[in-house]
Design a protein around this motif. Structure first.
Motif, PDB file in Angstrom:
ATOM      1  N   TYR A  79       0.786  -1.231   0.000  1.00  0.00           N
ATOM      2  CA  TYR A  79       0.000   0.000   0.000  1.00  0.00           C
ATOM      3  C   TYR A  79       0.813   1.274   0.000  1.00  0.00           C
ATOM      4  CZ  TYR A  79       0.659   0.505   5.056  1.00  0.00           C
ATOM      5  OH  TYR A  79       1.195   0.657   6.305  1.00  0.00           O
ATOM      6  N   GLY A  80       2.050   1.268   0.436  1.00  0.00           N
ATOM      7  CA  GLY A  80       2.844   2.482   0.447  1.00  0.00           C
ATOM      8  C   GLY A  80       3.881   2.537  -0.655  1.00  0.00           C
ATOM      9  N   SER A  81       3.881   1.560  -1.532  1.00  0.00           N
ATOM     10  CA  SER A  81       4.912   1.443  -2.561  1.00  0.00           C
ATOM     11  C   SER A  81       4.306   1.540  -3.954  1.00  0.00           C
ATOM     12  CB  SER A  81       5.617   0.088  -2.434  1.00  0.00           C
ATOM     13  OG  SER A  81       6.135  -0.075  -1.139  1.00  0.00           O
ATOM     14  N   PRO A  82       5.158   1.743  -4.948  1.00  0.00           N
ATOM     15  CA  PRO A  82       4.650   1.735  -6.326  1.00  0.00           C
ATOM     16  C   PRO A  82       4.084   0.356  -6.683  1.00  0.00           C
ATOM     17  CG  PRO A  82       6.901   2.586  -6.238  1.00  0.00           C
ATOM     18  CD  PRO A  82       6.574   2.063  -4.882  1.00  0.00           C
ATOM     19  N   ARG A  83       3.105   0.360  -7.562  1.00  0.00           N
ATOM     20  CA  ARG A  83       2.460  -0.889  -7.961  1.00  0.00           C
ATOM     21  C   ARG A  83       2.927  -1.293  -9.349  1.00  0.00           C
ATOM     22  NH1 ARG A  83      -1.440   2.610  -6.222  1.00  0.00           N
ATOM     23  NH2 ARG A  83      -2.090   2.259  -4.086  1.00  0.00           N
ATOM     24  N   VAL A  84       2.820  -2.589  -9.640  1.00  0.00           N
ATOM     25  CA  VAL A  84       3.145  -3.113 -10.965  1.00  0.00           C
ATOM     26  C   VAL A  84       1.855  -3.553 -11.642  1.00  0.00           C
ATOM     27  CG1 VAL A  84       5.488  -3.816 -10.367  1.00  0.00           C
ATOM     28  CG2 VAL A  84       3.621  -5.417 -10.039  1.00  0.00           C
ATOM     29  N   HIS A  85       1.831  -3.483 -12.963  1.00  0.00           N
ATOM     30  CA  HIS A  85       0.669  -3.895 -13.748  1.00  0.00           C
ATOM     31  C   HIS A  85       0.901  -5.311 -14.255  1.00  0.00           C
ATOM     32  CE1 HIS A  85      -1.111   0.091 -13.682  1.00  0.00           C
ATOM     33  NE2 HIS A  85       0.102   0.577 -13.909  1.00  0.00           N
ATOM     34  N   VAL A  86       0.033  -6.217 -13.855  1.00  0.00           N
ATOM     35  CA  VAL A  86       0.107  -7.622 -14.262  1.00  0.00           C
ATOM     36  C   VAL A  86      -1.316  -8.125 -14.490  1.00  0.00           C
ATOM     37  CG1 VAL A  86       2.264  -8.108 -13.031  1.00  0.00           C
ATOM     38  CG2 VAL A  86       0.096  -8.410 -11.862  1.00  0.00           C
ATOM     39  N   SER A  87      -1.443  -9.364 -14.955  1.00  0.00           N
ATOM     40  CA  SER A  87      -2.774  -9.949 -15.114  1.00  0.00           C
ATOM     41  C   SER A  87      -3.315 -10.326 -13.732  1.00  0.00           C
ATOM     42  CB  SER A  87      -2.709 -11.184 -16.007  1.00  0.00           C
ATOM     43  OG  SER A  87      -2.075 -12.242 -15.337  1.00  0.00           O
ATOM     44  N   SER A  88      -4.618 -10.505 -13.632  1.00  0.00           N
ATOM     45  CA  SER A  88      -5.215 -10.824 -12.333  1.00  0.00           C
ATOM     46  C   SER A  88      -4.724 -12.166 -11.803  1.00  0.00           C
ATOM     47  CB  SER A  88      -6.739 -10.810 -12.426  1.00  0.00           C
ATOM     48  OG  SER A  88      -7.195 -11.795 -13.313  1.00  0.00           O
ATOM     49  N   ALA A  89      -4.505 -13.126 -12.674  1.00  0.00           N
ATOM     50  CA  ALA A  89      -3.986 -14.427 -12.228  1.00  0.00           C
ATOM     51  C   ALA A  89      -2.567 -14.288 -11.689  1.00  0.00           C
ATOM     52  CB  ALA A  89      -4.025 -15.435 -13.371  1.00  0.00           C
TER      53      ALA A  89
END
Length: 161
Positions: A79-89
């Protein structure tokens, strides 16, 4: 299909049954989405956000289980860090396989339709963590919550050490 769970106040359940989960603006206000977590073997980890969300003043929270296609792109991260974009699986596998998945979140950048909802259930209201996943036993910030319930007792315990 990936099974995910969204925690929401009980007052929203009727609207969610009728129209689904509406995407809302996120904390950083740069986009809209739905916060959720994958359903994991551990009840505690699946519903880890309940106590923290109750701090906002909601009395009763509910768990909304829903399915999304495995290939749908989501954001995942702490929650406090950058997020990555991946598939839901991939996001579900990433969070489930972590040694300590506390504090992680999955964000879907669209609303969830009512037909995608699998079930809505009550959740134990004392499950999870408050403030941050490892906050228990750490010195509280004197500026963040100076007048909170039991704050003086906690500060006194740390001052005696």
């Amino acid at each position: 299909m990936t099974m995910l769970v969204h925690i929401t106040p009980a007052k929203n359940v009727r609207a969610i049954r009728r129209g689904g989960i509406r995407a809302q603006s996120l904390a950083d206000a740069s986009q809209t989405g739905v916060y959720c977590l994958p359903v994991m073997p551990s009840y505690q980890l699946t519903h880890q956000w309940v106590r923290e969300l109750r701090r906002g003043g909601q009395r009763t929270l509910m768990a909304v289980h829903f399915r999304v296609p495995d290939g749908e792109e989501v954001s995942v991260g702490h929650y406090g860090s950058p997020r990555v974009h991946v598939s839901s699986a991939e996001a579900a596998a990433l969070v489930t396989e972590l040694e300590d998945p506390r504090g992680y979140e999955v964000i879907i950048a669209r609303s969830i339709a009512a037909k995608e909802i699998h079930r809505i259930r009550r959740v134990n209201q004392v499950t999870g963590w408050r403030y941050s996943p490892d906050a228990h036993g750490t010195r509280p910030c004197p500026f963040c919550d100076p007048g909170g319930y039991g704050a003086s007792k906690i500060r006194k315990a740390f001052d005696e050490e």
